[in-house]
Design an enzyme around this catalytic site. Structure first.
Site, PDB file in Angstrom:
ATOM      1  N   SER A 159      24.491 -32.473  24.801  1.00 34.85           N
ATOM      2  CA  SER A 159      23.326 -31.590  24.788  1.00 34.85           C
ATOM      3  C   SER A 159      22.622 -31.550  26.132  1.00 34.85           C
ATOM      4  O   SER A 159      22.036 -30.528  26.491  1.00 34.85           O
ATOM      5  CB  SER A 159      22.346 -32.033  23.692  1.00 34.85           C
ATOM      6  OG  SER A 159      21.985 -33.396  23.863  1.00 34.85           O
ATOM      7  N   HIS A 211      17.835 -34.136  27.164  1.00 36.61           N
ATOM      8  CA  HIS A 211      17.616 -32.690  27.217  1.00 36.61           C
ATOM      9  C   HIS A 211      16.774 -32.316  28.434  1.00 36.61           C
ATOM     10  O   HIS A 211      17.105 -31.376  29.170  1.00 36.61           O
ATOM     11  CB  HIS A 211      16.909 -32.222  25.943  1.00 36.61           C
ATOM     12  CG  HIS A 211      17.685 -32.478  24.697  1.00 36.61           C
ATOM     13  ND1 HIS A 211      17.142 -32.343  23.434  1.00 36.61           N
ATOM     14  CD2 HIS A 211      18.970 -32.883  24.510  1.00 36.61           C
ATOM     15  CE1 HIS A 211      18.062 -32.624  22.536  1.00 36.61           C
ATOM     16  NE2 HIS A 211      19.163 -32.970  23.153  1.00 36.61           N
TER      17      HIS A 211
END
Length: 352
Positions: A159, A211
């Site tokens: 991610s 992230h």
């Protein structure tokens, strides 16, 4: 030889909401304390493992999706129509390409290209390799920031690299602002998508530091790799002979060059400082007392504490006094023959 009484049993737990199963582990005898009389009413409750029955759906879903895509690809391939010879011709339209063309029992290269496969020549000559560099370097940046803040758990996943692509899209839009038509709509849509995905990261068990690190790395890399020349310069360079156009003195605008230089410096500086800080074993949570809220915000419905929950319980008749070993908080409950699971639940609430 000392005997272990039921009050001396230690129970280890990993609490999971909605479960009602206890998996016993090996018993540990408490350490002997010299010159101290053991209290038979003291029970030490450590984390009790709860496992909820669940159906494994993720991996089977991937298997089904890949199988469906393979069947569709073989349908598009249509070996009997597009090739002279086929393997397993009895399958008709779904038969495989000959072993000399595809020894893995699959479609032809042209069918794969129709389904969206990458052509090496297009990737190299059209500079799409820059997207791959943004993906890889963003993954490194996300993992680096995650390692600096989360040092007691293991975080895995791609991610961070995917957020790097989102950051690269945003910086590409900014640095090439003049060539877009619906620039404001594109900007607002992209910002909304990024905000929603980052907001999901405040849930527990989601590594939002990866992230954020991936997004910031990709955002800076977009200014470096995705800068585009001005339309006037391109028109002048590739214009046909005899075509007169307004001369364009510069390939890039001044703000594009400034963003390129500043982003490159910040990227190199950030990764270098991050690597040095990580190798020195620095925990950035000690330098930033509020930064942990960027990855998880505690609420009444969930806790962000990932440390094992441990309580000490002392019984006096039907009254149980629980003391949280992590925070030393204590509370007394009136309970009638409680189970270990019930006491552990109260312990988890007390130690939140």
């Amino acid at each position: 030889m000392a005997m272990m009484t039921p009050q001396d049993i230690q129970i280890r737990v990993h609490s999971r909401r909605g479960s009602n199963m206890i998996h016993p582990v090996s018993l540990e005898s408490p350490q002997a304390q010299p010159a101290a009389t053991p209290n038979p009413n003291v029970v030490i409750f450590r984390e009790v493992k709860h496992f909820k029955k669940w159906f494994p759906w993720l991996i089977p879903s991937f298997v089904i999706a890949n199988t469906v895509m393979f069947v569709i690809t073989m349908y598009v391939n249509n070996c009997p129509k597009n090739s002279i010879s086929c393997a397993a011709r009895f399958l008709g339209r779904f038969s495989f390409q000959p072993f000399s063309e595809n020894p893995l029992l699959g479609p032809s290269s042209s069918a794969l290209e129709k389904m969206g496969a990458l052509d090496v020549g297009k990737v190299v000559h059209k500079h799409e390799v820059r997207i791959g560099l943004i993906y890889l370097i963003s993954g490194v940046g996300g993992s680096l920031l995650s390692a600096l803040f989360i040092q007691t758990n293991i975080s895995v996943g791609a991610s961070g690299a995917l957020f790097g692509l989102l950051g690269g899209m945003l910086s590409e839009l900014i640095t090439n602002w003049s060539i877009y038509v619906n620039k404001v709509a594109a900007f607002l849509t992209l910002v909304l998508i990024i905000a929603i995905n980052l907001a999901v990261g405040i849930l527990p068990h989601v590594d939002n530091f990866a992230h954020i690190g991936g997004f910031l790395s990709g955002f800076l890399l977009g200014f470096v790799f995705l800068i585009r020349p001005q339309f006037g310069w391109v028109t002048q360079r590739y214009a046909s002979p005899g075509y007169s156009s307004t001369p364009s003195s510069r390939k890039f605008k001044a703000y594009q060059c400034i963003l390129w230089l500043v982003s490159l410096i910040l990227l190199i500086f950030g990764i270098t400082v991050g690597m040095v800080t990580l190798l020195r074993g620095v925990n950035l949570n000690d330098r930033c007392s509020w930064c942990h809220y960027l990855s998880c915000v505690p609420t009444s419905r969930w806790s962000c504490n990932t440390q094992p929950v441990s309580c000490q319980a002392e019984q006096t008749g039907s009254r149980y006094t629980l003391t949280c070993s992590n925070s030393s908080k204590s509370r007394t409950y009136s309970l009638l023959n409680p189970t270990a699971t019930q006491i552990q639940g109260l312990c988890a609430q007390l130690c939140r």
